[in-house]
Design an enzyme around this catalytic site. Structure first.
Site, PDB file in Angstrom:
ATOM      1  N   HIS A  19       0.847  -1.194   0.000  1.00  0.00           N
ATOM      2  CA  HIS A  19       0.000   0.000   0.000  1.00  0.00           C
ATOM      3  C   HIS A  19       0.882   1.242   0.000  1.00  0.00           C
ATOM      4  CE1 HIS A  19       0.699   0.944   4.314  1.00  0.00           C
ATOM      5  NE2 HIS A  19       0.706  -0.361   4.480  1.00  0.00           N
ATOM      6  N   HIS A  55      13.404  -1.680   6.259  1.00  0.00           N
ATOM      7  CA  HIS A  55      12.223  -0.821   6.258  1.00  0.00           C
ATOM      8  C   HIS A  55      12.269   0.232   7.365  1.00  0.00           C
ATOM      9  CE1 HIS A  55       8.118   0.173   5.171  1.00  0.00           C
ATOM     10  NE2 HIS A  55       7.712   0.016   6.423  1.00  0.00           N
ATOM     11  N   GLY A  98       0.387  -0.729  15.264  1.00  0.00           N
ATOM     12  CA  GLY A  98      -0.381  -0.633  14.025  1.00  0.00           C
ATOM     13  C   GLY A  98      -1.387  -1.747  13.894  1.00  0.00           C
ATOM     14  N   GLY A 129       3.750   4.544  10.235  1.00  0.00           N
ATOM     15  CA  GLY A 129       2.348   4.925  10.120  1.00  0.00           C
ATOM     16  C   GLY A 129       1.743   5.440  11.402  1.00  0.00           C
ATOM     17  N   ASN A 177      -0.593   9.603  13.989  1.00  0.00           N
ATOM     18  CA  ASN A 177      -1.548   9.766  15.080  1.00  0.00           C
ATOM     19  C   ASN A 177      -1.278  11.098  15.766  1.00  0.00           C
ATOM     20  OD1 ASN A 177      -2.822   9.483  17.800  1.00  0.00           O
ATOM     21  ND2 ASN A 177      -3.372   7.476  16.990  1.00  0.00           N
ATOM     22  N   ASP A 235       4.187   4.676   4.885  1.00  0.00           N
ATOM     23  CA  ASP A 235       5.068   3.865   4.048  1.00  0.00           C
ATOM     24  C   ASP A 235       5.544   4.563   2.784  1.00  0.00           C
ATOM     25  OD1 ASP A 235       5.219   1.821   5.817  1.00  0.00           O
ATOM     26  OD2 ASP A 235       4.194   0.324   4.585  1.00  0.00           O
ATOM     27  N   ARG A 287      -1.820  14.651   4.465  1.00  0.00           N
ATOM     28  CA  ARG A 287      -2.399  15.891   4.953  1.00  0.00           C
ATOM     29  C   ARG A 287      -2.365  16.961   3.863  1.00  0.00           C
ATOM     30  NH1 ARG A 287      -3.852  12.688   8.469  1.00  0.00           N
ATOM     31  NH2 ARG A 287      -2.928  12.571  10.555  1.00  0.00           N
ATOM     32  N   ALA A 288      -3.522  17.548   3.578  1.00  0.00           N
ATOM     33  CA  ALA A 288      -3.572  18.664   2.632  1.00  0.00           C
ATOM     34  C   ALA A 288      -3.021  19.900   3.327  1.00  0.00           C
ATOM     35  CB  ALA A 288      -5.000  18.902   2.168  1.00  0.00           C
ATOM     36  N   ARG A 328      -6.370  19.987  15.080  1.00  0.00           N
ATOM     37  CA  ARG A 328      -5.147  19.548  14.419  1.00  0.00           C
ATOM     38  C   ARG A 328      -4.721  20.653  13.471  1.00  0.00           C
ATOM     39  NH1 ARG A 328      -6.015  14.508  10.756  1.00  0.00           N
ATOM     40  NH2 ARG A 328      -6.733  16.128   9.328  1.00  0.00           N
TER      41      ARG A 328
END
Length: 557
Positions: A14, A125, A180, A305, A309, A328, A403-404, A483
């Protein structure tokens, strides 16, 4: 020298992505495959289009690439990936493939000469995650905590990082300890998808606001933690999920069939989400403290990932840095930087590394849709927003990560508490989900508690002040947090709009939410933007230097 970093199958199933850097560690492009294919998360796809887009931005061809760096240590998984012959590693170097042509042809679609093709280097990774955060931070030295679903054979790790030296792993925890996987298990159990952890985090706030007693999750002992079951380190991922389900069943919680738009009314689902969030926060605080003590560094970088949060991030003692791509997709950046890291610490990484909106493309798209564009006037945009209009901004190069950050964002005024429901309905989102604010630097402490490093990329929750509750209610979540994103660059187009709001006596704060419909990636091109703007029902669209009225709203794409 040119290095192309990748997140790609077979292990990176993904968020496939590609990142192009030069031999000095300068990042020229980072692009996620989903932005081009329009398939969210790009499940099981190779980053073929993303890699080509990176090359196009730099005017390169595959023949110009010296190294392809993959953010997974594939030799550890060779028995189940059919990768062919492997050469042993050179001292102090990551694994390299004896014949990389098969992988590169499959992953990138390149036609490669048998005697001339890039080296393929596999980077562990979690090492790639750690490198992506540390080198993006601008710190000279730092402790790094990586937490995700799983890496090559770990789910959490601690690294010590110093410029000019390789990163050194100091601690690790096995995959059955995965935070996760806990969140995935809870998300599925309450009826969401395993990749909808953000919704689970948003739902947890309802439990916090109601002062619910959380169920026991992870067991914390001293400076370590463990799940409430014992599984071998090589336990398959699905078995770990099922082990968590068994644990929740013992607590009296079974799988739910509540529609997602009603989850905030399901007390048991809310309590489970809050229990997972509360336990995650405790473990992340433990890992942060242990990392600082183990390495002796006060500066902390987060990746993986779980670093998305924002509720947990915002509770950690500063200084804390999280890159705009902690998930990722970010290992494409970290793998490339493992080969050629920045030579010296610099400014924190710009998030605007995606594809740009080109003027010819914009003009052609407007003509095709029969739309009239006017020169952009920040003052006019500000007045439209003050009067309750909803719009969107698409400008410059796209931001990286989920995030935009006001280059591909929907914007609206947060002073009307009903605006949250209006926007959520228009986007097809659940009404209980929060929307985020964006403001000038002076909004810090005035409307929410300050945390500039995390608010640069909208990756840390903050407590909203009394003034914030009064002035920007549509951007305040049920537990009194937000946020935020702050804009400090005066050349950013939205900065002038925020300045107009301030001069007009309005709070210099707007709602900022991702420009997309439910289930879609954030828009990338002018065509994407016009289609989504009409489908959502926006009043106007900023497209580069153009301001576009959208009178034919909700008439399809």
């Amino acid at each position: 020298m040119w290095i192309l970093g990748l997140n790609a199958p077979p292990m990176g199933w993904h968020d496939p992505a590609a990142c192009l850097i030069d031999g000095d560690g300068t990042v020229h492009a980072l692009i996620e495959e989903e932005r081009i294919t329009r398939r969210k998360h790009g499940l099981h796809a190779h980053p073929t289009n993303a890699a080509q887009a990176c090359l196009d931005l730099a005017g390169l061809t595959p023949a110009d690439i010296d190294v392809v760096a993959l953010g997974w240590d594939l030799p550890r998984h060779a028995s189940r990936t059919d990768l062919g012959r492997l050469d042993p590693p050179l001292p102090g170097r990551p694994w390299q493939f004896g014949d990389s042509r098969k992988f590169l042809t499959t992953a990138l679609g390149w036609e490669l000469e048998p005697v001339r093709h890039p080296d393929l280097v596999c980077v562990p990774h979690h090492y790639a995650h750690a490198a992506s955060s540390f080198y993006a931070s601008g710190y000279q030295e730092a402790a790094v905590v990586v937490v995700d679903g799983y890496g090559d054979d770990e789910s959490a790790s601690i690294y010590e990082a110093r410029h000019g030296r390789p990163l050194v792993r100091r601690d690790r925890w096995p995959i059955p300890h995965s935070l996760g996987h806990l969140y995935n298990a809870v998300s599925e159990l309450i009826g969401l998808h395993m990749l909808e952890a953000g919704k689970t985090m948003g739902l947890a706030a309802y439990g916090r606001a109601a002062s619910m007693e959380p169920w026991p999750i992870f067991e914390l002992t001293g400076d370590t933690f463990s799940p409430p079951f014992h599984l071998p380190a090589n336990t398959p991922d699905r078995q770990i999920i099922l082990a968590w389900w068994d644990h929740f069943r013992k607590l009296g919680y079974g799988r739910q069939h509540t529609p997602s738009d009603q989850l905030d009314k399901n007390e048991h689902a809310v309590r489970l989400a809050w229990s997972a969030q509360d336990s995650l926060q405790q473990v992340c605080a433990l890992l942060a403290e242990r990392a600082r003590r183990t390495t002796g560094h006060g500066a902390l970088c987060l990746a993986g990932g779980v670093a998305l949060n924002c509720s947990s991030n915002g509770l950690l003692p500063q200084p804390v840095y999280v890159p705009p791509v902690p998930h990722d997709a970010g290992v494409a950046l970290g793998a490339a930087w493992t080969i050629a890291p920045p030579r010296t610490p610099g400014q924190p990484l710009t998030p605007y590394l995606g594809r740009a909106i080109a003027t010819p493309e914009t003009d052609e798209t407007l003509s095709r849709h029969g739309l009239t564009a006017w020169p952009l006037s920040p003052d006019e945009v500000g007045e439209r927003l003050i009067n309750g209009q909803m719009g969107a901004i698409v400008t410059g190069r796209a931001e990286i990560g989920p995030r935009a950050l006001c280059h591909r964002s929907i914007i609206a005024s947060p002073h009307d508490p009903l605006m949250r429901d209006r926007l959520n309905l228009a986007k097809g989102r659940e009404l209980w989900r929060p929307l985020s604010p964006v403001g000038l630097a002076e909004a810090e402490d005035a409307y929410w508690t300050a945390n500039p490093a995390l608010h640069r990329y909208m990756l840390g929750a903050a407590q909203v002040t009394d003034r914030g509750h009064k002035d920007i209610p549509a951007a305040v979540h049920v537990d009194g947090t937000a946020r935020p994103q702050i804009i400090t660059d005066p050349d950013e187009p939205l900065c002038a709009v925020l300045q107009h709001l301030k001069s007009a006596g309005a709070p210099p704060v707007l709602i900022n939410t991702s420009f997309n419909l439910r289930g879609e990636p954030v828009v990338d091109t002018a065509e994407d933007a016009i289609g989504s703007a009409r489908a959502i029902g926006l009043d106007f669209l900023i497209l580069g230097d153009h301001l576009i009225d959208l009178p034919d709203r909700k008439k399809g794409r």
